[in-house]
Design an enzyme around this catalytic site. Structure first.
Site, mmCIF file in Angstrom:
data_model
loop_
_atom_site.group_PDB
_atom_site.id
_atom_site.type_symbol
_atom_site.label_atom_id
_atom_site.label_comp_id
_atom_site.label_asym_id
_atom_site.label_seq_id
_atom_site.Cartn_x
_atom_site.Cartn_y
_atom_site.Cartn_z
ATOM 1 C CG HIS A 18 -1.852 -1.154 1.283
ATOM 2 N ND1 HIS A 18 -1.434 -2.425 1.603
ATOM 3 C CD2 HIS A 18 -3.187 -1.229 1.035
ATOM 4 C CE1 HIS A 18 -2.484 -3.244 1.571
ATOM 5 N NE2 HIS A 18 -3.552 -2.542 1.230
ATOM 6 C CG HIS A 77 -5.860 2.272 -0.567
ATOM 7 N ND1 HIS A 77 -5.918 2.914 0.651
ATOM 8 C CD2 HIS A 77 -6.071 0.954 -0.299
ATOM 9 C CE1 HIS A 77 -6.157 2.029 1.599
ATOM 10 N NE2 HIS A 77 -6.254 0.833 1.059
ATOM 11 C CD GLU A 124 -21.571 -6.050 24.137
ATOM 12 O OE1 GLU A 124 -22.606 -6.276 24.787
ATOM 13 O OE2 GLU A 124 -21.485 -5.149 23.263
ATOM 14 C CG HIS A 138 -30.640 -12.218 25.548
ATOM 15 N ND1 HIS A 138 -31.269 -11.504 24.561
ATOM 16 C CD2 HIS A 138 -30.121 -11.297 26.414
ATOM 17 C CE1 HIS A 138 -31.156 -10.202 24.816
ATOM 18 N NE2 HIS A 138 -30.462 -10.050 25.924
#
Length: 655
Positions: free
Chosen positions: A27, A256, A401, A463
């Site tokens: 890159h 890029h 999380e 859940h």
């Protein structure tokens, strides 16, 4: 800029391009655009010692945009780290020191594995948190900055917002984010996917924000870093750069992630007035960094070692032990005061084990994703980690999380503390990429996942984990331990705390299970063991984990009444069991493959490695009380016994 500044930056840019060109992969865009940023940071500010790259009080540097690794490798080379020109020539080649993205522990001077965009920022937040906590404990010995270089892509990832919010809330003012704002991503201009006002975004989250309009102006960049070091808040320095600076395609996505054409490289080097053969860096450039980066870091490290002698003489302990991730010397004796038959959910046993070990292990720090009262991650008497009390060890990660796991990685990358983090097992999905990073980077994070099956009950299928345990078990170098009772839970913590290169996921239940007479610390260390032997012969072997083990023991009693003599094996850790000898495995199973069944209230995926037959759940759950779900899904001793009798009858016919 002075002539040596111009020459050094040109050398950095051109060598990075040489690396990419030789590899025919890489890159070039950010390597060219960010070179002045890296030059200003390493020459004028970054405090590290290339002769001891693990010095605990060094400044940390995270290349969040890890695809610009060629730029980092060139910087490490000219700064006298153990990275030769031959190593640069092996960029992106098999077993080289210069892989496609930076890898912690693989290359001297690389402070974190990076590349999955956004995670580097979060890891840097973890490093800054660790520095703040250790500085509060040992202000004379830990006092440094954490720098992170990111790009537009990093800030598009959702985890970046989690990280920015957490760092701002906790005023982690020694965190300095260098944002290479070139307004281009892989597919085109940044504007096709994002129109955020980044400056206002940072300010809204309690950050100090500075702007540098010319990404080639080393003095302006340096001035901004000086100001950032004095801030009471984390600082984002927004630096306007040109992707692929000097290339014919500068400022576009074309530069890029693909090597430059040969004619482009030729004109680029001419524009930089860099008239040297490929992979040639003038001696003046090496001397430049020797007189700045190397001299500064070696001197500061020497002064620090003089101070640390006082710590040694006070008989506290050797500083390398004090600031390592090793806690073996702090471990308590095995806890064995268990009352057989006593009923307790392993999530409660987990909290007791955590508190038991925390009495002697002062390096523990952690918390949960806003489910402390459910996952039970609180250490009794621990203070909150806040901007007013950095010495606190109870961290409020919030409902983040993914960030929580990445912060734990950053804490271990920093070294000196042992983090634990917790949430419901089903939401490990949010964390998967960071858990994978723990395993890849050999970071012994302790993951505490509760509510481990349909035993969650009335919260329902959203859940109730089904496939998550199999997902975790599939990650290389992750030890997943699902204990069946309190003793196995304590043993799981012992395993996790003694580990130095393998993260551990401890899987606990909300539903209760009894303390078993034959559960074993040693059995957990071996991954699987006989928890209940047959009376005379082994007709069939039942393998299980977690609270289902007690179900299997009851089924064993029922089967014996029908003259079917079975063995029950607890297998809390596939990871540990797979490392045992074939002889041991054969001894534990006792019967051939077709006479084994694996019982879990989760997906059957992966269980057939150990048994031909399974009793599992391969569909989503239902919302109902736990007792009703167990009956509905036939997880009763009677149902299991009947299933095994049917299997035995069929196997005899097959024989």
């Amino acid at each position: 800029m002075s002539n040596i500044d111009k020459l050094s930056i040109a050398a950095i840019r051109c060598t990075a391009i040489d690396m990419i060109n030789k590899a025919k992969s890489g890159h070039p865009g950010m390597a060219l655009g960010s070179a002045p940023i890296m030059y200003a940071l390493f020459k004028n500010f970054l405090n590290s010692d290339p002769y001891d790259p693990k010095w605990i009080n060094r400044d940390r540097f995270v290349l969040s945009a890890g695809h610009a690794s060629s730029l980092l490798y060139v910087m490490l080379h000219v700064c006298n780290y153990n990275l030769s020109m031959d190593d640069l020539k092996q960029f992106r080649q098999l077993n080289s020191k210069t892989p496609g993205h930076p890898e912690f522990g693989h290359t001297d001077g690389v402070d974190s594995t990076s590349g999955p965009l956004g995670q580097g920022i979060a890891q840097a937040v973890g490093m800054a948190l660790a520095e703040a906590n250790l500085n509060a404990r040992y202000p004379k010995y830990i006092d440094h900055y954490t720098y992170c270089l990111c790009g537009d892509g990093c800030l598009e990832e959702g985890i970046s917002q989690e990280a920015i919010s957490f760092a701002g809330k906790n005023k982690l003012n020694k965190l300095i984010l260098l944002y290479d704002k070139n307004d281009v991503t892989l597919d085109g201009p940044l504007s096709i996917s994002d129109q955020s006002n980044t400056e206002l975004r940072f300010k809204a989250e309690n950050w100090n924000v500075l702007n540098v309009e010319d990404g080639n102006d080393v003095d302006e960049i340096s001035s901004a870093i000086k100001k950032a070091q004095k801030s009471d808040y984390p600082t984002a320095i927004i630096i306007k750069t040109v992707i692929g600076y000097g290339s014919k395609n500068a400022g576009t996505h074309k530069v890029h992630g693909s090597p430059l054409a040969s004619d482009d490289i030729k004109q680029l080097k001419e524009s930089f007035e860099y008239n040297y053969p490929e992979f040639t860096i003038p001696q003046e450039v090496y001397e430049n960094f020797k007189d700045t980066f190397v001299k500064r870091g070696f001197g500061d490290h020497s002064n620090w070692l003089t101070k640390i002698e006082k710590l040694k003489s006070s008989n506290i302990m050797d500083y390398k032990t004090l600031f390592s991730n090793d806690v073996s010397y702090m471990m308590s004796e095995d806890f064995n005061d268990f009352k057989v038959g006593s009923i307790e959910a392993t999530r409660k046993s987990s909290n007791k084990a955590l508190n038991y070990y925390s009495k002697t292990i002062t390096k523990l720090i952690g918390g949960s994703a806003d489910v402390e009262g459910s996952v039970l991650t609180k250490i009794d008497g621990s203070e909150e980690f806040t901007s007013e009390n950095y010495a606190g060890t109870n961290v409020r990660f919030g409902i983040r999380e993914f960030l929580m796991a990445s912060i734990a990685n950053g804490i271990l990358l920093h070294s000196g503390l042992r983090p634990f983090v917790g949430c419901f097992l089903v939401f490990s999905d949010y964390m998967k990429s960071a858990i994978r990073m723990s395993a890849l980077s050999n970071l012994p994070v302790i993951y505490i996942f509760s509510h481990d099956s349909i035993g969650v009950g009335q919260d329902g299928p959203t859940h109730q984990p089904i496939e998550q345990l199999a997902m975790l078990r599939s990650i290389p170098n992750l030890n997943v331990i699902r204990p069946c009772d309190a003793r196995e839970t304590y043993a799981a913590y012992k395993q996790a705390l003694l580990s130095l290169k393998t993260p551990t996921a401890i899987i606990t239940a909300r539903n209760e299970s009894p303390a078993l007479e034959s559960s074993s610390y040693d059995g957990v260390s071996k991954g699987g063991y006989i928890i209940s032997k047959e009376k005379e012969r082994v007709d069939f072997t039942i393998i299980s984990t977690g609270s289902e083990v007690s179900l299997c023991l009851k089924a064993q009693e029922l089967l014996l009444k029908d003259n079917i003599d079975t063995r029950v094996v607890s297998m809390p850790s596939f990871f540990n069991f797979d490392m045992q000898s074939d002889e041991y495995k054969k001894e534990v199973f006792g019967v051939k493959y077709c006479k084994r069944i694996f019982v879990e209230m989760l997906s059957s995926y992966g269980l057939n490695k150990y048994a031909k037959h399974t009793m599992a759940i391969d569909h989503f759950g239902n919302s109902a009380p736990y007792e009703d779900l167990v009956k509905y899904y036939n997880y009763t001793p009677e149902s299991l016994a009947e299933k095994i009798k049917n299997i035995i009858g069929k196997e005899k016919i097959d024989d």
